[in-house]
Design a protein around this motif. Structure first.
Motif, PDB file in Angstrom:
ATOM      1  N   PHE A 122       0.322  -1.164  -0.140  1.00 36.02           N
ATOM      2  CA  PHE A 122      -0.246   0.197   0.058  1.00 36.02           C
ATOM      3  C   PHE A 122       0.899   1.544   0.045  1.00 36.02           C
ATOM      4  O   PHE A 122       1.483   0.956   0.670  1.00 36.02           O
ATOM      5  CB  PHE A 122      -0.943   0.136   1.904  1.00 36.02           C
ATOM      6  CG  PHE A 122      -2.008  -1.282   1.161  1.00 36.02           C
ATOM      7  CD1 PHE A 122      -3.623  -0.657   0.739  1.00 36.02           C
ATOM      8  CD2 PHE A 122      -1.694  -2.443   1.590  1.00 36.02           C
ATOM      9  CE1 PHE A 122      -4.498  -1.593   0.861  1.00 36.02           C
ATOM     10  CE2 PHE A 122      -2.296  -3.435   1.452  1.00 36.02           C
ATOM     11  CZ  PHE A 122      -3.824  -2.933   0.728  1.00 36.02           C
ATOM     12  N   LEU A 123       1.030   2.119  -0.808  1.00 39.18           N
ATOM     13  CA  LEU A 123       0.961   3.925  -1.048  1.00 39.18           C
ATOM     14  C   LEU A 123       0.233   4.538   0.287  1.00 39.18           C
ATOM     15  O   LEU A 123      -0.495   4.931  -0.346  1.00 39.18           O
ATOM     16  CB  LEU A 123       1.239   3.550  -2.618  1.00 39.18           C
ATOM     17  CG  LEU A 123       1.393   5.529  -2.621  1.00 39.18           C
ATOM     18  CD1 LEU A 123       3.410   5.521  -1.878  1.00 39.18           C
ATOM     19  CD2 LEU A 123       1.612   6.217  -3.744  1.00 39.18           C
ATOM     20  N   GLU A 124       0.446   4.623   1.161  1.00 36.39           N
ATOM     21  CA  GLU A 124       0.383   5.473   1.646  1.00 36.39           C
ATOM     22  C   GLU A 124       0.775   7.006   1.565  1.00 36.39           C
ATOM     23  O   GLU A 124       2.575   7.374   2.160  1.00 36.39           O
ATOM     24  CB  GLU A 124       0.786   5.815   3.588  1.00 36.39           C
ATOM     25  CG  GLU A 124       0.233   4.649   3.599  1.00 36.39           C
ATOM     26  CD  GLU A 124      -0.874   3.845   5.663  1.00 36.39           C
ATOM     27  OE1 GLU A 124       0.230   4.779   6.035  1.00 36.39           O
ATOM     28  OE2 GLU A 124      -0.858   3.449   6.167  1.00 36.39           O
ATOM     29  N   GLN A 125       0.055   8.693   1.937  1.00 36.64           N
ATOM     30  CA  GLN A 125       0.932  10.078   1.415  1.00 36.64           C
ATOM     31  C   GLN A 125      -0.615  10.745   1.718  1.00 36.64           C
ATOM     32  O   GLN A 125      -1.678  10.776   1.846  1.00 36.64           O
ATOM     33  CB  GLN A 125       1.162  10.332  -0.304  1.00 36.64           C
ATOM     34  CG  GLN A 125      -0.284   9.135  -0.431  1.00 36.64           C
ATOM     35  CD  GLN A 125       0.163   9.864  -2.450  1.00 36.64           C
ATOM     36  OE1 GLN A 125       1.243  10.062  -2.629  1.00 36.64           O
ATOM     37  NE2 GLN A 125      -0.081   8.747  -3.735  1.00 36.64           N
ATOM     38  N   THR A 126       0.094  11.890   2.171  1.00 36.59           N
ATOM     39  CA  THR A 126      -0.844  12.981   3.193  1.00 36.59           C
ATOM     40  C   THR A 126      -0.473  13.922   1.663  1.00 36.59           C
ATOM     41  O   THR A 126       0.108  14.433   0.694  1.00 36.59           O
ATOM     42  CB  THR A 126      -0.273  13.943   3.426  1.00 36.59           C
ATOM     43  OG1 THR A 126       0.171  12.623   4.471  1.00 36.59           O
ATOM     44  CG2 THR A 126      -1.344  14.951   4.481  1.00 36.59           C
ATOM     45  N   MET A 127      -2.108  13.849   1.187  1.00 36.90           N
ATOM     46  CA  MET A 127      -2.040  15.266  -0.262  1.00 36.90           C
ATOM     47  C   MET A 127      -2.928  16.868   0.318  1.00 36.90           C
ATOM     48  O   MET A 127      -4.086  16.434   1.458  1.00 36.90           O
ATOM     49  CB  MET A 127      -3.813  14.173  -1.516  1.00 36.90           C
ATOM     50  CG  MET A 127      -3.518  12.608  -1.293  1.00 36.90           C
ATOM     51  SD  MET A 127      -1.809  12.583  -3.005  1.00 36.90           S
ATOM     52  CE  MET A 127      -2.794  13.324  -3.843  1.00 36.90           C
ATOM     53  N   PRO A 128      -2.559  17.407   0.144  1.00 41.30           N
ATOM     54  CA  PRO A 128      -3.488  18.690   0.506  1.00 41.30           C
ATOM     55  C   PRO A 128      -4.055  19.201  -0.319  1.00 41.30           C
ATOM     56  O   PRO A 128      -4.770  19.034  -1.400  1.00 41.30           O
ATOM     57  CB  PRO A 128      -2.062  19.418  -0.336  1.00 41.30           C
ATOM     58  CG  PRO A 128      -1.345  18.221  -1.643  1.00 41.30           C
ATOM     59  CD  PRO A 128      -1.782  17.157  -1.058  1.00 41.30           C
ATOM     60  N   GLY A 129      -5.338  19.464   0.950  1.00 34.21           N
ATOM     61  CA  GLY A 129      -6.051  19.801   0.301  1.00 34.21           C
ATOM     62  C   GLY A 129      -6.018  20.696  -0.745  1.00 34.21           C
ATOM     63  O   GLY A 129      -5.591  21.297  -0.939  1.00 34.21           O
ATOM     64  N   ILE A 130      -7.966  20.756  -1.618  1.00 31.58           N
ATOM     65  CA  ILE A 130      -7.975  21.961  -2.541  1.00 31.58           C
ATOM     66  C   ILE A 130      -8.124  23.161  -2.538  1.00 31.58           C
ATOM     67  O   ILE A 130      -9.430  23.666  -1.043  1.00 31.58           O
ATOM     68  CB  ILE A 130      -9.649  20.748  -3.574  1.00 31.58           C
ATOM     69  CG1 ILE A 130      -9.152  22.147  -4.750  1.00 31.58           C
ATOM     70  CG2 ILE A 130     -10.266  21.179  -2.389  1.00 31.58           C
ATOM     71  CD1 ILE A 130     -10.416  21.517  -5.705  1.00 31.58           C
ATOM     72  N   LEU A 131      -8.037  23.936  -2.768  1.00 32.57           N
ATOM     73  CA  LEU A 131      -7.606  25.268  -2.921  1.00 32.57           C
ATOM     74  C   LEU A 131      -9.361  26.153  -2.841  1.00 32.57           C
ATOM     75  O   LEU A 131      -9.857  25.218  -3.597  1.00 32.57           O
ATOM     76  CB  LEU A 131      -6.471  26.478  -3.403  1.00 32.57           C
ATOM     77  CG  LEU A 131      -4.786  26.374  -2.528  1.00 32.57           C
ATOM     78  CD1 LEU A 131      -4.772  27.002  -4.132  1.00 32.57           C
ATOM     79  CD2 LEU A 131      -5.465  26.776  -1.493  1.00 32.57           C
ATOM     80  N   LEU A 132      -9.890  27.472  -2.201  1.00 33.20           N
ATOM     81  CA  LEU A 132     -11.008  27.702  -2.338  1.00 33.20           C
ATOM     82  C   LEU A 132     -10.953  27.808  -4.042  1.00 33.20           C
ATOM     83  O   LEU A 132     -12.801  27.184  -4.276  1.00 33.20           O
ATOM     84  CB  LEU A 132     -11.536  28.720  -1.536  1.00 33.20           C
ATOM     85  CG  LEU A 132     -12.525  29.243  -1.842  1.00 33.20           C
ATOM     86  CD1 LEU A 132     -13.450  28.054  -1.548  1.00 33.20           C
ATOM     87  CD2 LEU A 132     -13.582  29.966  -0.892  1.00 33.20           C
ATOM     88  N   ALA A 133     -10.408  28.314  -4.360  1.00 32.79           N
ATOM     89  CA  ALA A 133     -10.588  28.854  -5.599  1.00 32.79           C
ATOM     90  C   ALA A 133     -10.761  27.494  -7.150  1.00 32.79           C
ATOM     91  O   ALA A 133     -12.004  27.318  -7.647  1.00 32.79           O
ATOM     92  CB  ALA A 133      -9.248  30.386  -6.133  1.00 32.79           C
ATOM     93  N   ALA A 134     -10.243  26.721  -6.368  1.00 35.68           N
ATOM     94  CA  ALA A 134     -10.702  25.877  -7.322  1.00 35.68           C
ATOM     95  C   ALA A 134     -11.803  25.140  -7.413  1.00 35.68           C
ATOM     96  O   ALA A 134     -12.216  24.239  -8.390  1.00 35.68           O
ATOM     97  CB  ALA A 134      -9.248  24.883  -7.189  1.00 35.68           C
TER      98      ALA A 134
END
Length: 716
Positions: A122-134
């Protein structure tokens, strides 16, 4: 994390009024749901919808500038496929990581978990949350795409090349996060903070929205626009009732008209107009419909419910002197009412009977012939129902009403306003001096037209309404035009429910199966009493299953309606499984079932009844209706036999008297002997004589228990 409030607005050309409220709510709802799914909202978020004739907008509180980071776990492949014997990445794993853009991810950081019989990587990673504009761009695109547009327009963007499909051309886009303008786009427009107020009443153009929270206040104070649909609607109705009360009149309530007018104005201004009293000689239904449908005016009634020669209009501007607006609207309404008076006067120059030959040229259905032929079928059926209810006098009245019932379809007034069919027939019948019961039956035979509508007010109308609806049902079923899913183009469900309501609420002694059989015979065999040659040409096709199909349809509609009234599915099934033919009995049976279920013995008796039914179903031989008392050997079966004998007369007498509660409640005395019987008696004994006798005893028990309802359906 710090949050801020968000505002989105689409400034458009005038939106379709009949769907404005729905469009506004959908726009705000989809925006909010999309932002929520992207983790950009919080538990404190509140969504407010705005909808005016030229704008759709949403105000959303407590919105995050960026969604929280998320820990994502992705299954890659089995360990034995991804790693070699030296725990190094295989070509398969390298290819997979490269495809994910993680070619430099250290293999040692991959997680191994047992899944089933194999170890998996399994690949575990932290994904940054989407910015409001997008996230907002995505949400706006979804809201535009999912908007329930009644009819799409195509228009060209300012560049002269691109075509856009939307409900109306869009001329402005606002996207404010607090005071910050978000860089989003739609319809070739870049978001800003400027909008437009009322075309004529705003203090200046454009309006600059300094903060998302200033939107509503800015539009109301500077832009002369009330942007909230519900608030604008409430203000209009409050002003209408106040204006009517000031003249000791009452404003006619019409929810659909109020919604439509609310969608037509941005700044409502209530004005009163008048018209000449001479127009009040025209039936008020015509005048009211003219004012509402053509002009969007609100008619005014006096304390007796009679139409006054005044009306209220909702203007979209508020000049210091409204005289010209009022005079212009009065001029228009005089012309409209003059048309209605002309139609009324012209129609009365011909009798209803003189119009009947014209109905032979009006097609009812291409497989079923003309309206003229249909009338002959309805007449025959109305006569039969009238004769069954009260004999020849009612049959004759029902026949006369049925003969004239559709004649007003050929009048000028109904041609202009189809909603007045039946109503105008009544007025013209009264003008001709026909009996009041005939005139009102002509109007009432369309009733009930919708849920909660009044029923016909006399028996002649009942006979005609039943005949009209049954003809439609039998004819459409005979050519296979049955409702499917939510499609019911001929309103057959409504017709069936109308028949059910009349049979129940008017307590009519008509058996449903007999009524349907009579309608089927008349319509299939052409027994209409007249014009047999035409009848044979358009005779309804025969089908052995037609009667059964119709009964199933009626009981399905009845079951659904009873559940909507608050009866449980078990109660409804217990009663309707017996297919009671006198429908007016059904509410009494349901009341009896409900009273029975409150008894402490009810659950045990229902379970026993179910057990009896199962035993009898498995019997391989026909069961004799007679019980041989000499064959009753066991004390328990003798006790059950005696218990049945003790209450049989009382149960039967109560049932015949319609006292279904007593008929069911007396069954409580059977609990102990029934329980004892099943504890101590073997029904399927080897001795066939004893077995058959015990089955006969159980059959008698079942018949007594199931007179009012099949109580086995109440078993858990």
């Amino acid at each position: 994390m710090i949050t801020e409030n968000l505002l989105i607005e689409l400034l458009t050309e005038e939106l379709p009024p009949k769907s404005l409220d729905k469009l506004g709510n959908a726009f705000a709802s989809v925006l909010g749901n999309s932002l929520q799914s992207q983790k950009l909202t919080t538990a404190q978020t509140v969504i407010s919808a705005f909808a005016s004739p030229r704008r759709l907008a949403a105000h959303i509180t407590a919105v995050l500038p960026q969604a929280p980071d998320q820990n994502v776990t992705q299954k890659l492949m089995p360990v034995k496929v991804g790693l070699d014997e030296h725990a190094q990445a295989t070509p398969a794993l390298i290819k997979k990581l490269t495809a994910l853009g993680m070619e430099n991810f250290p293999v040692s950081a991959l997680k191994t978990l047992r899944e089933g019989k194999a170890d998996m990587l399994f690949l575990e990673q932290t994904m940054p949350g989407i910015l409001l504009a997008a996230g907002l761009q995505k949400a706006l695109d979804e809201a535009i795409r999912q908007l329930p547009i009644p009819k799409v327009m195509t228009y060209q963007l300012a560049d002269g090349w691109q075509n856009v499909h939307f409900v109306r051309p869009v001329h402005g886009l606002v996207a404010l996060y607090g005071t910050e303008i978000l860089p989003i786009e739609a319809f070739g427009l870049v978001a800003g903070n400027a909008t437009q107020g009322h075309r004529f009443e705003a203090t200046h153009h454009p309006l600059q929205i300094a903060h998302a929270d200033d939107y509503e206040q800015c539009l109301e104070s500077t832009g002369a626009v009330m942007p909230r649909f519900a608030r604008r609607r409430e203000a209009i109705w409050r002003a209408l009732t106040a204006a009517a009360s000031a003249e000791e009149l009452r404003c006619l309530e019409d929810e659909a008209l109020l919604d439509e007018v609310t969608a037509l104005v941005e700044r409502p201004n209530i004005l009163m107009g008048t018209f000449p009293e001479a127009f009040l000689e025209v039936p008020q239904e015509c005048l009211i419909l003219t004012m509402k449908a053509n002009q969007k005016y609100f008619p005014l009634l006096d304390s007796n419910g009679k139409l006054a020669n005044r009306f209220l209009l909702v203007a979209n501007i508020a000049p210091s002197d409204p005289g010209q607006i009022i005079a212009g609207n009065e001029r228009v309404i005089r012309s409209r009412l003059a048309d209605a008076k002309f139609f009324f006067d012209q129609d009365r120059k011909q009798t209803l009977a003189s119009r009947l030959p014209g109905l032979d040229k009006v097609i009812y259905h291409h497989q079923l012939g003309s309206q003229g032929l249909r009338i002959q079928y309805v007449r025959a059926l109305a006569r039969a129902i009238g004769a069954h209810l009260e004999g020849s006098k009612l049959a004759g009245q029902a026949d006369q009403a049925a003969r004239l019932a559709k004649a007003d379809l050929l009048t000028d007034m109904v041609g202009e306003f189809p909603e007045l069919q039946g109503i105008m027939g009544r007025y013209y019948a009264q003008h001709e001096g026909l009996d009041e019961c005939i005139a009102f039956a002509i109007e009432d035979h369309y009733k009930p037209r919708f849920a909660g509508d009044a029923l016909p007010r006399n028996l002649v109308g009942i006979c005609l309404a039943l005949a009209d609806k049954l003809e439609t049902l039998v004819s459409m079923f005979s050519i296979g035009q049955l409702p499917t899913g939510d499609k019911d183009p001929y309103a057959l469900r409504r017709h069936a429910l109308g028949v059910i309501r009349m049979l129940i609420e008017k307590d009519l002694p008509l058996e449903l199966s007999v009524l349907l059989a009579q309608a089927t015979v008349i319509l299939q065999d052409g027994h209409i009493g007249q014009d047999q040659e035409a009848a044979s040409e358009y005779r309804r096709p025969a089908s052995p299953q037609l009667g059964e199909q119709l009964q199933d349809f009626f009981y399905d509609r009845l079951a659904s309606n009873l559940r909507e009234q608050g009866y449980t599915a078990q109660e409804v099934e217990a009663v309707l499984s017996l297919r009671p033919q006198i429908l007016s009995d059904i509410p009494k049976r349901l009341a009896a079932v409900r009273a029975f279920t409150a008894l402490p013995e009810a659950a045990s008796l229902a379970g026993a009844n179910k057990r009896v039914g199962n035993i009898l179903k498995k019997s391989e031989h026909s069961i004799s209706p007679d019980i041989e008392q000499a064959c009753l050997q066991e004390p328990a079966e003798l006790a059950l036999y005696q218990a049945l004998a003790d209450i049989e007369s009382e149960v039967e007498h109560a049932f015949q008297a319609g006292d279904y509660i007593t008929s069911l409640q007396r069954l409580a005395a059977l609990k102990v002997p029934v329980d004892t019987f099943f504890d101590q008696v073997l029904v399927n004994t080897e001795d066939m004589r004893l077995r058959n006798n015990r089955l006969a005893l159980l059959a008698k028990l079942q018949a007594m228990m199931n007179r009012v309802a099949d109580i086995s359906r109440l078993a858990a």
